[in-house]
Every structure is written in C-alpha cells, then in structure tokens.
Design a protein around this motif. Sequence first.
Motif, PDB file in Angstrom:
ATOM      1  N   ILE A  35     -10.430  22.577  21.753  1.00 41.51           N
ATOM      2  CA  ILE A  35     -10.191  21.965  20.621  1.00 41.51           C
ATOM      3  C   ILE A  35     -11.147  21.520  19.967  1.00 41.51           C
ATOM      4  N   GLY A  36     -12.181  20.823  20.916  1.00 40.20           N
ATOM      5  CA  GLY A  36     -13.243  20.112  20.434  1.00 40.20           C
ATOM      6  C   GLY A  36     -14.345  21.082  19.502  1.00 40.20           C
ATOM      7  N   THR A  37     -14.676  22.169  20.014  1.00 41.06           N
ATOM      8  CA  THR A  37     -15.360  23.203  19.311  1.00 41.06           C
ATOM      9  C   THR A  37     -14.780  23.342  17.808  1.00 41.06           C
ATOM     10  N   TYR A  38     -13.826  23.591  17.793  1.00 37.08           N
ATOM     11  CA  TYR A  38     -13.030  23.942  16.282  1.00 37.08           C
ATOM     12  C   TYR A  38     -13.038  22.873  15.531  1.00 37.08           C
ATOM     13  N   LEU A  39     -12.796  21.698  16.169  1.00 37.91           N
ATOM     14  CA  LEU A  39     -12.709  20.400  15.173  1.00 37.91           C
ATOM     15  C   LEU A  39     -14.423  20.147  14.698  1.00 37.91           C
ATOM     16  N   ILE A  74     -10.767   7.157   9.820  1.00 34.31           N
ATOM     17  CA  ILE A  74      -9.244   7.593  10.303  1.00 34.31           C
ATOM     18  C   ILE A  74      -9.132   8.359  11.375  1.00 34.31           C
ATOM     19  N   ILE A  75      -8.362   7.916  12.573  1.00 35.14           N
ATOM     20  CA  ILE A  75      -8.506   8.423  13.747  1.00 35.14           C
ATOM     21  C   ILE A  75      -6.710   9.131  14.075  1.00 35.14           C
ATOM     22  N   VAL A  76      -6.852  10.177  14.666  1.00 39.81           N
ATOM     23  CA  VAL A  76      -5.554  10.873  14.672  1.00 39.81           C
ATOM     24  C   VAL A  76      -5.358  10.776  16.199  1.00 39.81           C
ATOM     25  N   SER A 106     -14.699  14.563  14.798  1.00 35.69           N
ATOM     26  CA  SER A 106     -15.137  14.179  16.086  1.00 35.69           C
ATOM     27  C   SER A 106     -13.936  14.286  17.072  1.00 35.69           C
ATOM     28  N   TYR A 107     -14.221  14.591  18.221  1.00 34.64           N
ATOM     29  CA  TYR A 107     -13.076  14.581  19.375  1.00 34.64           C
ATOM     30  C   TYR A 107     -13.424  13.931  20.478  1.00 34.64           C
ATOM     31  N   SER A 108     -12.437  13.113  21.082  1.00 34.67           N
ATOM     32  CA  SER A 108     -12.540  12.737  22.404  1.00 34.67           C
ATOM     33  C   SER A 108     -11.167  13.060  23.400  1.00 34.67           C
ATOM     34  N   GLY A 109     -11.545  13.565  24.510  1.00 32.00           N
ATOM     35  CA  GLY A 109     -10.536  13.912  25.456  1.00 32.00           C
ATOM     36  C   GLY A 109     -10.133  12.766  26.305  1.00 32.00           C
ATOM     37  N   GLU A 110     -10.397  11.484  26.119  1.00 28.65           N
ATOM     38  CA  GLU A 110     -10.041  10.332  27.112  1.00 28.65           C
ATOM     39  C   GLU A 110      -8.736   9.829  26.937  1.00 28.65           C
ATOM     40  N   ILE A 170     -13.317  11.421   9.967  1.00 27.69           N
ATOM     41  CA  ILE A 170     -12.084  11.819  10.734  1.00 27.69           C
ATOM     42  C   ILE A 170     -12.449  12.163  12.143  1.00 27.69           C
ATOM     43  N   GLY A 171     -11.573  11.297  13.157  1.00 32.97           N
ATOM     44  CA  GLY A 171     -11.746  11.814  14.560  1.00 32.97           C
ATOM     45  C   GLY A 171     -10.403  12.170  15.210  1.00 32.97           C
ATOM     46  N   VAL A 172     -10.379  12.639  16.266  1.00 30.24           N
ATOM     47  CA  VAL A 172      -9.272  12.978  17.137  1.00 30.24           C
ATOM     48  C   VAL A 172      -9.355  12.698  18.166  1.00 30.24           C
ATOM     49  N   ILE A 173      -8.382  11.808  18.974  1.00 26.66           N
ATOM     50  CA  ILE A 173      -8.300  11.446  20.216  1.00 26.66           C
ATOM     51  C   ILE A 173      -7.043  12.188  20.836  1.00 26.66           C
ATOM     52  N   SER A 174      -7.272  12.830  22.101  1.00 25.38           N
ATOM     53  CA  SER A 174      -6.343  13.317  22.905  1.00 25.38           C
ATOM     54  C   SER A 174      -6.729  13.294  24.373  1.00 25.38           C
ATOM     55  N   GLU A 175      -5.862  14.108  25.446  1.00 24.03           N
ATOM     56  CA  GLU A 175      -6.028  13.948  26.682  1.00 24.03           C
ATOM     57  C   GLU A 175      -6.570  15.557  27.080  1.00 24.03           C
TER      58      GLU A 175
END
Length: 321
Positions: free
Chosen positions: A62-66, A4-6, A72-76, A30-35
Amino acid sequence: MKKIIVIGAGLGGVSVSFELKQRLPSDCEIGVISEGTDFQFVPSNPWVALGERTREDISLPIGTYLAKRKISYSGEGVTHIDPLNKKLTLGDGTTNNYDYLVICTGPKLAFENVPGSGPEGFTQSICTIDHAEKAYECFQQLLAKPGPVVVGALQGASCFGPAYEYVLSLESLLRKHKVRQHIPITFVTSEPYVGHMGLGGVGDSKSLMEHEFRERSIKWICNAKTTHFESGMAYVDELDRKGEVEFQHTLPFSLAMFLPPFKGSAAIASVPELCNEKGFVLTDSFQRSPRYPEIYAAGVCVALPPLEKTPYRLAYPKQVL
C-alpha cells in the motif's frame, strides 16, 4: 498547512486518505499509519480459505500506491494516542503530531471471549489473510478425511455476511469434490433467525436463506450462545425469546469456522471518553468525537447501538455505512 493522519490502511482508511487528498487544499499533509506493509482486500478472505484465491491475489504494497498520491505511510502501527497534545506514539517508539485524526482501524478480534475459539484454539477464521490461509489447510484436511462441519458467528460478532458466504461456498465446493454426502453441515448464529444480518433482515432474506439452507441440507441453530470449544467439539446454548436457555447442543466437527466477537483496538480504547465500554469510538452525526472535535472515525471501529432488541444483543454491522 494542516496535518491529517488516518489510522488504518484497510478499505476505510485507504478510501478516506484518497478522498481527503482529492478534496483538501494541496498544502494539507495527509499521512496513513497502519500495521505492516500490505493492503489486504478482506472481503476476498473466504475465497482464500477455500483455495480459490491466494495472498498475492488480494494484497498489494500500500505504501507504493499512497506515495503516488503524495500520501505518507508508516507500517509501525499506533500504540498510544495523546488527544490533548494531538500526538501519536508509534510501534517503534517515535511520535507523530497531527491537527486532525481519522480512526479507521477496524475491529480487534476478541476470540478470548469464547474459550477455545480462534486459530490459536480449535476453530478457523476468515478475518485476516493469515487466518484464511490456515483455514485453507483445514479445508484440505477435510477433503482428505471428511467429517462434520460447523460454521457461524459467535455472540458479539457484528458482521454476519462472511459466514453465510463461506458456508454456501464451502457447500458448493464439497459437492464439486464429490464428498458432500459424507459431510453434515450446521450453521450456528446469535441472530434470531438466519438472514437477520443484525439489520432485522434485508428484504425477504429470512425465507430466502431458509430455502437455500434447506435446498443444500444445511441445518441451522439461531439465538445461539456458544459457550466453548474443545478439540472437535462445539458447545452451544440455544436461547428462547426471553433470552433463557431452551436447548443445549453438543456439535462434533472436523472443521469449524466462526466469526469472532469484535472489540476496539487497545490504543483507541484507552483514550478517556473516546470510546464505549467495548472500545468502539463514540461519534456524532458528523462522524466526529463529541469529546475531541479534531478526532473522526469511520467503519467498524465506530460505536452504534443495536437496531432492535433480540434474545442475544446483536451489534450493528457498520460495514453497511
């Protein structure tokens, strides 16, 4: 195992990702993608714009807390969605597959709808931390050289509360700095009356807000269609109940802060049959896309009809969901 990606790491995206991690089986990814790299507490932006908070006070990596919750987190950021193949293209050109997608991007700020509006034009904003910091610079200039202030929400905005918070906080600080008597304030809004909030009022909000504005000598213009801004000048048409121009106002200002119209993110809006004409995601009663059942959406990016008919069509404020 499901993936699941948010999309989005604001209040909605972070809350959704935490709750999904808590409620779903441990073998779900679970993964999160943002800018960018930071979570920013947007409701505190008015305080930053008035010097009562700093960027460091309202943001965190936010990546640290996720990662602590094995998310997982991507800021791309996401540049393209392929819903048929359940694939995302990120800002760095890489791709990411998903089984389920949750869209929590918030809005795109449509300053271009009103010429001269926004930090690149002649008005300030409190919608992002960068905007709020620039607004604080303008506030400092106002204290050094007092002049008229115009605050409000442009037609197409769907979040009115921050404008009220900002103008009342600003007025209080001007009194504290002992310059209020030199600074006339006008509140301009597309609402049919102050305190409407896009909700037809909240309790006795109309009379309460009118009383508060009178007590503070804040003038107001409702049913307002702001046509454009020039340096130090706002041009506003005041509509009657039929939606026709009744009065035209030319308002000088030393500082102007306006909430902009909202629209959907370009990557979201370009997906066929996912969004309405403004780029907001169409959903059913389960917050799910009728066209793509593996896609969900929550928050400001969701399409909702207006609560009632008003002279200027008001968008429903999704923050109340």
